[in-house]
Write an enzyme that holds these catalytic residues in place. Structure first.
Site, PDB file in Angstrom:
ATOM      1  N   CYS A  38       0.792  -1.231   0.000  1.00 60.74           N
ATOM      2  CA  CYS A  38       0.000   0.000   0.000  1.00 60.74           C
ATOM      3  C   CYS A  38       0.823   1.280   0.000  1.00 60.74           C
ATOM      4  O   CYS A  38       0.498   2.229  -0.718  1.00 60.74           O
ATOM      5  CB  CYS A  38      -0.983  -0.002   1.165  1.00 60.74           C
ATOM      6  N   HIS A  77      -1.781   1.074   7.215  1.00 62.04           N
ATOM      7  CA  HIS A  77      -2.181   1.161   5.815  1.00 62.04           C
ATOM      8  C   HIS A  77      -2.125   2.626   5.371  1.00 62.04           C
ATOM      9  O   HIS A  77      -2.259   3.533   6.180  1.00 62.04           O
ATOM     10  CB  HIS A  77      -3.600   0.612   5.666  1.00 62.04           C
ATOM     11  N   ASP A  93      -7.871   4.575  -2.747  1.00 63.10           N
ATOM     12  CA  ASP A  93      -7.087   3.490  -2.151  1.00 63.10           C
ATOM     13  C   ASP A  93      -6.711   2.480  -3.217  1.00 63.10           C
ATOM     14  O   ASP A  93      -7.477   1.606  -3.560  1.00 63.10           O
ATOM     15  CB  ASP A  93      -7.891   2.817  -1.036  1.00 63.10           C
TER      16      ASP A  93
END
Length: 100
Positions: A38, A77, A93
């Site tokens: 991520c 994250h 995202d």
């Protein structure tokens, strides 16, 4: 982005140090043919959107997927808040490794 660069966390699992400097991320994900996790995906997209003139704010967040309601997940994250020309803000995202 999500269809071209895979999510992978091989370096994380192997305990390797991972740079999230934009040049290093671009070298790995764009020119190196690798995927990333991520922080790498979001860093790459942040660089691209910023270069196109968007206001981008990186955000540290918790993953709640498959967690009981009473469990407080750590901030592990990264995603982005992107502001467009009319002032609207969007949560983006691209770095969530999913189930499928």
């Amino acid at each position: 982005h999500m269809r071209s660069i895979p999510f992978e966390n091989i370096d994380v699992v192997l305990g390797k140090t991972i740079s999230i400097k934009p040049r290093d991320v671009e070298a790995k994900l764009v020119f190196g043919g690798r995927g990333g996790y991520c922080f790498e995906h979001s860093t790459l997209l942040q660089s691209a959107l910023s270069a196109m003139g968007y206001a981008v704010t990186p955000r540290l967040c918790r993953v709640r997927f498959n967690k009981p309601a009473d469990v407080m997940a750590p901030y592990s994250h990264m995603n982005l808040c992107v502001e467009v020309q009319d002032g609207a803000k969007y949560l983006v995202d691209v770095g969530f490794g999913g189930v499928g």
